[in-house]
Write a protein that holds these residues in place. Structure first.
Motif, mmCIF file in Angstrom:
data_model
loop_
_atom_site.group_PDB
_atom_site.id
_atom_site.type_symbol
_atom_site.label_atom_id
_atom_site.label_comp_id
_atom_site.label_asym_id
_atom_site.label_seq_id
_atom_site.Cartn_x
_atom_site.Cartn_y
_atom_site.Cartn_z
ATOM 1 N N VAL A 179 -73.425 -23.787 60.406
ATOM 2 C CA VAL A 179 -74.112 -23.662 59.120
ATOM 3 C C VAL A 179 -75.608 -23.567 59.373
ATOM 4 O O VAL A 179 -76.217 -24.518 59.874
ATOM 5 N N GLU A 180 -76.208 -22.424 59.022
ATOM 6 C CA GLU A 180 -77.650 -22.271 59.175
ATOM 7 C C GLU A 180 -78.350 -22.574 57.857
ATOM 8 O O GLU A 180 -78.039 -21.986 56.822
ATOM 9 N N ILE A 181 -79.327 -23.470 57.916
ATOM 10 C CA ILE A 181 -80.100 -23.851 56.736
ATOM 11 C C ILE A 181 -81.206 -22.833 56.522
ATOM 12 O O ILE A 181 -82.062 -22.633 57.377
ATOM 13 N N LYS A 182 -81.183 -22.192 55.345
ATOM 14 C CA LYS A 182 -82.216 -21.215 55.004
ATOM 15 C C LYS A 182 -82.824 -21.605 53.663
ATOM 16 O O LYS A 182 -82.916 -22.779 53.348
ATOM 17 N N GLY A 183 -83.237 -20.621 52.867
ATOM 18 C CA GLY A 183 -83.702 -20.906 51.520
ATOM 19 C C GLY A 183 -85.192 -21.153 51.409
ATOM 20 O O GLY A 183 -85.942 -21.155 52.381
ATOM 21 N N LYS A 184 -85.618 -21.379 50.186
ATOM 22 C CA LYS A 184 -87.013 -21.622 49.851
ATOM 23 C C LYS A 184 -87.494 -22.920 50.482
ATOM 24 O O LYS A 184 -86.778 -23.917 50.477
ATOM 25 N N ALA A 185 -88.715 -22.929 51.009
ATOM 26 C CA ALA A 185 -89.221 -24.080 51.758
ATOM 27 C C ALA A 185 -89.137 -25.378 50.968
ATOM 28 O O ALA A 185 -88.690 -26.415 51.490
ATOM 29 N N GLU A 186 -89.535 -25.341 49.685
ATOM 30 C CA GLU A 186 -89.535 -26.565 48.894
ATOM 31 C C GLU A 186 -88.138 -27.033 48.511
ATOM 32 O O GLU A 186 -87.967 -28.133 47.979
ATOM 33 N N HIS A 187 -87.135 -26.209 48.771
ATOM 34 C CA HIS A 187 -85.753 -26.596 48.476
ATOM 35 C C HIS A 187 -85.023 -27.190 49.682
ATOM 36 O O HIS A 187 -83.928 -27.724 49.531
ATOM 37 N N ARG A 188 -85.614 -27.072 50.869
ATOM 38 C CA ARG A 188 -84.845 -27.363 52.084
ATOM 39 C C ARG A 188 -84.468 -28.829 52.232
ATOM 40 O O ARG A 188 -83.399 -29.138 52.758
ATOM 41 N N ASP A 189 -85.322 -29.735 51.795
ATOM 42 C CA ASP A 189 -84.959 -31.142 51.932
ATOM 43 C C ASP A 189 -83.729 -31.455 51.092
ATOM 44 O O ASP A 189 -82.789 -32.107 51.580
ATOM 45 N N ARG A 190 -83.707 -30.974 49.860
ATOM 46 C CA ARG A 190 -82.526 -31.202 49.026
ATOM 47 C C ARG A 190 -81.314 -30.465 49.599
ATOM 48 O O ARG A 190 -80.196 -30.990 49.570
ATOM 49 N N LEU A 191 -81.547 -29.270 50.133
ATOM 50 C CA LEU A 191 -80.446 -28.505 50.721
ATOM 51 C C LEU A 191 -79.844 -29.245 51.901
ATOM 52 O O LEU A 191 -78.621 -29.286 52.061
ATOM 53 N N VAL A 192 -80.683 -29.828 52.736
ATOM 54 C CA VAL A 192 -80.190 -30.617 53.868
ATOM 55 C C VAL A 192 -79.336 -31.772 53.355
ATOM 56 O O VAL A 192 -78.235 -32.031 53.862
ATOM 57 N N GLN A 193 -79.825 -32.475 52.351
ATOM 58 C CA GLN A 193 -79.075 -33.615 51.816
ATOM 59 C C GLN A 193 -77.735 -33.190 51.226
ATOM 60 O O GLN A 193 -76.703 -33.829 51.469
ATOM 61 N N GLU A 194 -77.739 -32.101 50.463
ATOM 62 C CA GLU A 194 -76.500 -31.617 49.849
ATOM 63 C C GLU A 194 -75.517 -31.141 50.917
ATOM 64 O O GLU A 194 -74.302 -31.377 50.814
#
Length: 318
Positions: A179-194
């Motif tokens: 799973v590669e984490i991408k997306g908008k920079a300000e969203h990444r912390d929440r994306l990591v948690q989810e």
């Protein structure tokens, strides 16, 4: 049941399906990933971002223009950023193959025809949930059961899956996923948690490798979870790859093939660090990298690299 720790322990050589196997069908869809599984890929790689309502969804680009019909369905919402659409809106879109596998190839590249698909998203999920049967050989009989994937027909429009759906399918297949984490920079912390919450909830920790180009993301993953395996994605040559991986407390190095050097592979292997390189679409090149000691390659064409008879059990050793 495969787990990521086997990659380092076995000293084998694995083939990963890039975004499910981009030469097989629309990238980052369950249907294409299923074909990658059936042709014998050891794992698949996917990209994840957040929807407008905070749901992790599987898509590579920051916009929907290249890989979906969003410009047709929502013509007034240019430039169609992923994070501006809710999960329901994303699921209303059709995924399509727009990568240049046909037409005019890059210099030295042979054009490859994108294969039509066998399964719709609903048919895949219903079959895995035991609601229906897939009208095809049992996936447990792979590889070889789907050597003629180009002859298969799609039964419905492919759609953008959620990360939950992708992980659930992978779990039910007893497969592996990167799973590669991408997306908008300000969203990444929440994306990591989810993302970590889903991995834990679905009991997928041994079968998920989380990777990113962003070191802050990888440090955050490690701070929140001390067991999930991490891969460090790098686009350029690294002076000390072993130290980089150790600094992040990662499991593997994921270098771009064009900047990979044999000495870096040797140093990583001596340190017990698997090297997973991308994107390798030529069988001869894959064999050469195997000879270097590369642990795995990620390919748009896993069906070509694996061959007709190779399986997870008899993958060659370096």
């Amino acid at each position: 049941m495969a787990v990521w720790s086997e990659l380092a322990e076995s000293c084998g050589f694995w083939i990963g399906a890039h975004r499910g196997g981009m030469a097989l069908g629309p990238e980052n869809t369950l249907e294409t990933a299923m074909l990658g599984f059936q042709c014998g890929a050891h794992f698949w790689e996917l990209d994840v971002q957040l929807s407008a309502d905070g749901v992790p969804v599987v898509i590579h680009d920051k916009t929907l223009q290249r890989t979906t019909d969003a410009p047709t369905v929502y013509p007034k919402r240019r430039p169609w950023y992923v994070w501006d659409f809710t999960r329901a809106e994303l699921e209303s879109l059709g995924a399509c193959s727009r990568r240049a596998f046909s037409g005019n190839p890059a210099p030295g590249r042979t054009p490859v025809k994108t294969s039509p698909l066998l399964f719709s998203k609903d048919s895949v999920l219903n079959a895995l949930l035991g609601k229906t049967a897939l009208n095809a050989p049992n996936p447990a009989s792979r590889p070889g059961a789907f050597q003629n994937v180009s002859e298969r027909k799609v039964s419905a429009v492919c759609r953008i899956p959620t990360l939950r759906e992708a992980l659930d399918m992978t779990r039910r297949l007893e497969w592996l996923v990167n799973v590669e984490i991408k997306g908008k920079a300000e969203h990444r912390d929440r994306l990591v948690q989810e993302t970590l919450a889903l991995i834990t909830e679905l009991d997928m920790v041994p079968r998920v490798l989380v990777s990113s180009f962003h070191l802050d993301v990888l440090y955050r993953v490690r701070s929140l979870h001390d067991q999930v395996k991490i891969g460090v994605l790098v686009k350029e040559a690294v002076s000390d790859p072993v130290q980089l991986v150790r600094d992040v407390k990662a499991y593997a190095l994921h270098p771009a093939r064009r900047h990979l050097r044999r000495e870096a592979v040797r140093r990583c292997r001596e340190a017990g660090i698997p090297v997973i390189t991308w994107t390798v679409n030529d069988s001869a090149e894959a064999r050469r990298l195997q000879g270097w000691g590369v642990s795995a390659v990620i390919s748009d064409r896993p069906q070509e690299l694996i061959g007709e008879k190779q399986s997870k059990e008899d993958a060659p050793s370096w």
